[in-house]
Design a protein around this motif. Structure first.
Motif, short mmCIF file in Angstrom:
data_model
loop_
_atom_site.label_atom_id
_atom_site.label_comp_id
_atom_site.label_asym_id
_atom_site.label_seq_id
_atom_site.Cartn_x
_atom_site.Cartn_y
_atom_site.Cartn_z
N LEU A 77 0.96 -1.05 -0.04
CA LEU A 77 -0.01 -0.07 0.05
C LEU A 77 0.84 1.35 -0.03
CD1 LEU A 77 -2.99 -1.12 2.54
CD2 LEU A 77 -3.04 -0.80 -0.07
N THR A 78 2.38 1.20 0.09
CA THR A 78 2.99 2.34 0.15
C THR A 78 3.99 2.53 -0.85
OG1 THR A 78 4.68 1.40 1.67
CG2 THR A 78 2.89 2.50 2.91
N THR A 79 3.85 1.61 -1.81
CA THR A 79 5.06 1.50 -3.09
C THR A 79 4.63 2.80 -3.80
OG1 THR A 79 5.34 -0.65 -2.91
CG2 THR A 79 6.15 0.50 -4.72
N ASN A 80 5.71 3.73 -3.93
CA ASN A 80 5.44 4.81 -4.93
C ASN A 80 6.59 4.97 -5.98
OD1 ASN A 80 3.14 5.91 -3.21
ND2 ASN A 80 5.09 6.25 -1.71
N GLU A 81 6.08 5.73 -7.29
CA GLU A 81 6.76 5.93 -8.19
C GLU A 81 8.18 6.51 -8.08
OE1 GLU A 81 6.71 7.40 -12.74
OE2 GLU A 81 5.37 8.31 -11.08
N THR A 82 9.47 6.32 -8.64
CA THR A 82 10.60 7.11 -8.32
C THR A 82 11.39 6.55 -9.58
OG1 THR A 82 12.44 7.66 -7.05
CG2 THR A 82 11.58 5.44 -7.07
N TYR A 83 12.31 7.79 -9.82
CA TYR A 83 13.29 7.37 -10.96
C TYR A 83 14.62 8.14 -10.68
CZ TYR A 83 10.33 11.32 -12.45
OH TYR A 83 9.52 12.28 -12.91
N PHE A 84 15.68 8.06 -11.52
CA PHE A 84 16.79 8.67 -11.35
C PHE A 84 16.81 10.17 -11.79
CE2 PHE A 84 18.29 4.22 -11.90
CZ PHE A 84 19.16 4.11 -10.73
N PHE A 85 17.47 10.98 -11.18
CA PHE A 85 17.42 12.27 -11.26
C PHE A 85 15.98 12.88 -11.51
CE2 PHE A 85 21.89 11.14 -12.27
CZ PHE A 85 22.62 12.32 -11.81
N ARG A 86 15.23 12.22 -10.64
CA ARG A 86 13.64 13.07 -10.54
C ARG A 86 14.02 14.48 -10.09
NH1 ARG A 86 8.61 10.20 -7.61
NH2 ARG A 86 6.99 11.66 -8.37
N GLU A 87 13.35 15.41 -10.48
CA GLU A 87 13.25 16.89 -10.31
C GLU A 87 14.62 17.10 -10.06
OE1 GLU A 87 9.20 17.38 -7.66
OE2 GLU A 87 11.04 16.59 -6.31
N PRO A 88 15.36 17.45 -11.34
CA PRO A 88 16.84 17.52 -11.34
C PRO A 88 17.24 18.84 -10.78
CG PRO A 88 15.83 17.92 -13.53
CD PRO A 88 14.70 17.29 -12.66
N LYS A 89 16.48 19.84 -10.69
CA LYS A 89 17.08 21.27 -9.98
C LYS A 89 17.55 20.90 -8.48
CE LYS A 89 14.40 24.21 -12.94
NZ LYS A 89 13.19 25.63 -12.87
N HIS A 90 17.09 20.04 -7.85
CA HIS A 90 17.43 20.03 -6.55
C HIS A 90 18.91 19.42 -6.56
CE1 HIS A 90 13.11 19.02 -4.97
NE2 HIS A 90 13.50 20.35 -4.75
N PHE A 91 19.38 18.35 -7.67
CA PHE A 91 20.63 18.04 -7.80
C PHE A 91 21.60 19.19 -8.17
CE2 PHE A 91 17.58 14.38 -8.03
CZ PHE A 91 17.77 13.66 -6.88
N ASP A 92 21.12 19.78 -9.10
CA ASP A 92 21.78 21.02 -9.66
C ASP A 92 22.18 21.81 -8.39
OD1 ASP A 92 21.50 19.96 -12.34
OD2 ASP A 92 19.96 21.34 -12.49
N PHE A 93 21.36 22.24 -7.37
CA PHE A 93 21.51 23.17 -6.33
C PHE A 93 22.52 22.64 -5.53
CE2 PHE A 93 20.69 24.69 -2.13
CZ PHE A 93 20.76 26.00 -2.17
N LEU A 94 22.45 20.89 -5.12
CA LEU A 94 23.33 20.33 -4.46
C LEU A 94 24.89 20.45 -5.02
CD1 LEU A 94 23.84 18.37 -2.17
CD2 LEU A 94 23.24 16.61 -3.65
N ARG A 95 24.69 20.39 -6.36
CA ARG A 95 26.15 20.35 -7.05
C ARG A 95 26.76 21.68 -6.91
NH1 ARG A 95 24.77 19.17 -12.08
NH2 ARG A 95 24.85 21.43 -12.55
N ASP A 96 25.98 22.63 -7.45
CA ASP A 96 26.47 23.99 -7.58
C ASP A 96 26.56 25.03 -6.49
OD1 ASP A 96 26.55 23.26 -10.34
OD2 ASP A 96 24.71 24.25 -10.82
N GLN A 97 25.55 24.77 -5.42
CA GLN A 97 25.43 25.60 -4.26
C GLN A 97 25.89 25.05 -2.92
OE1 GLN A 97 24.68 28.88 -4.78
NE2 GLN A 97 24.50 28.11 -7.10
N VAL A 98 25.62 23.90 -2.93
CA VAL A 98 26.03 23.15 -1.51
C VAL A 98 27.38 22.68 -1.41
CG1 VAL A 98 25.42 21.55 0.13
CG2 VAL A 98 23.60 22.78 -1.26
N LEU A 99 27.77 21.74 -2.54
CA LEU A 99 29.17 21.17 -2.21
C LEU A 99 30.05 22.00 -2.47
CD1 LEU A 99 27.85 17.68 -4.17
CD2 LEU A 99 28.10 18.20 -1.77
#
Length: 275
Positions: A77-99
């Protein structure tokens, strides 16, 4: 009666739906609206046939008296869809602003708090590996309520068709193409897999001591919670986010009315003020 049970498929009554709706809210904090009744019926019907159970009420009694079956029902009842690099702006922010600001600090820690079948933490791992390398200490904790998806995630094996979201250079660098029996599959490089600790954690219960994190991802899960559950979950997670750390939620979510302890940086990206 036995012949009756083995004939037409069971029909989920409104009363039975309410039983499972209350169960999943109590166990997982997930609030199911009336429109989710067909989803509940569909996801549980196969299990009823496997166990040769004739009604949803009978299956509910089985779940109530068997911890293993309870976990199986929660998984369904709790399995949900996911995929690689979903909502990529989060990973851009992680790479460019945080790291870039993490250089010289160690270890860098990230929590993927609703990791499902693993695509999110492996995406984070690729970003960290590219920015910080594999010589620096960094680690990811990946958690989910479902033991079934956690087992899949820990294996790190995915159909090649599910890897379309991975940029090709990263796919070649961090993934191994399957051969023989595994042809058509991709295995995440062990050098990344060993940086991720998968754990079953129910965000609606008291949390284990996981340490402090630089970044927490809590994406595409709060959409299933009511406002009170959202407030409680975020309140539990906040002490684990270090001052100055970032908290990322889905683009379809926001923290309005949920907490004032985090300050918005960009849509769906928040920062915990420095101490």
């Amino acid at each position: 009666m036995a012949q009756e049970n083995s004939g037409a498929p069971a029909v989920l009554s409104d009363k039975e739906f309410q039983l499972f709706r209350s169960l999943i809210y109590k166990q997982a904090g997930i609030s199911l609206g009336d429109a989710k009744k067909p989803l509940v019926a569909g996801r549980l019907s196969k299990r009823l046939r496997q166990l040769e159970i004739g009604s949803y009420s009978e299956y509910f009694r089985r779940v109530q008296g068997n911890a293993q079956e309870m976990q199986h029902a929660i998984d369904l009842l709790t399995t949900n869809e996911t995929y690689f690099f979903r909502e990529p702006k989060h990973f851009d922010f992680l790479r460019d602003q945080v790291l870039p600001g993490a250089v010289g600090r160690s270890p860098f820690r990230v929590w993927s708090a609703a990791c499902s079948s693993g695509e999110e933490p492996y995406t984070i791992a690729m970003v960290l590996a590219e920015s910080l390398g594999l010589q620096r200490p960094w680690e990811i904790v990946a958690s989910d309520l479902s033991t079934r998806v956690l087992k899949e995630a820990a294996g790190g094996l995915y159909p090649l068709a599910d890897c379309d979201g991975i940029p090709r250079p990263l796919l070649h660098k961090h993934c191994l193409r399957g051969i023989g029996a595994h042809e058509g599959s991709v295995l995440i490089n062990p050098a990344l897999r060993e940086r991720i600790g998968f754990r079953q954690i129910n965000l609606n219960n008291a949390l284990p001591n996981l340490g402090i994190f630089d970044v927490i991802f809590l994406r595409n899960v709060m959409i299933y919670f009511d406002i009170e559950t959202k407030q409680q979950v975020v309140r539990r997670l906040l002490p684990m986010l270090k001052p100055g750390g970032h908290f990322m939620i889905s683009h379809s979510e926001n923290l309005n009315g949920i907490t004032d302890a985090l300050k918005p940086v960009r849509p769906s990206i928040y920062r915990k003020p420095d101490a």
